[in-house]
Design a protein around this motif. Sequence first.
Motif: not given
Length: 181
Positions: A132-138, A143-147, A154-158
């Motif tokens: 549930d947490y990962d689903r909502k966070k994903c 936007h990190v998938f499109y950049k 670094e945070k977005q890469r993680w």
Amino acid sequence: RFNTSSTTVMRRFDDISSSMLEETKELPEVIAIDEYKGDAGGEKYQTIIADPIERKPLEILKDRKKTTLKEYLKQHGDKVKIVVMDMSQSFKAAVDQALGGPVIVADRFHFCRYIYWALEQVRRKTQKSFHDYDRKKCKRMRHVFYKHQENLSEKQRWYLEHYLSKSDYLRKAYQLKEEYR
């Protein structure tokens, strides 16, 4: 200021400018076709035919109907060998019927859009299986998938790596998007 309404100015502009416009007698070997939202003659959309090599518009048709495009191409398209366009079924049918099967090339904008739509479908389908947490966070971090990868913090890469590690299917879709880009 001049006691003239805006509609009078537009009407006079149309009268003067129409004599300055040259009619396209014959289209070049390569043309681009697209629609755009306008407001001419009571129609919501018009069709533009352009020269993608010279990067200039050639003609604006009154609507985006198949018959309008087909008739115009029959009259002016004897030399056309390549047509760049979105993959609209009505445009494709009009081009095939009027020009006898030229090479049709998907334009870059629409091609890219289909790639990003496909990645988005994979992400949505995959995240349903996440906790549930990962689903909502994903979903919030989509936007990190499109950049572009090199523009991620670094945070977005993680986060990107975290979600890609949860699904080989998602990783493959992302890699295909990056390879295309």
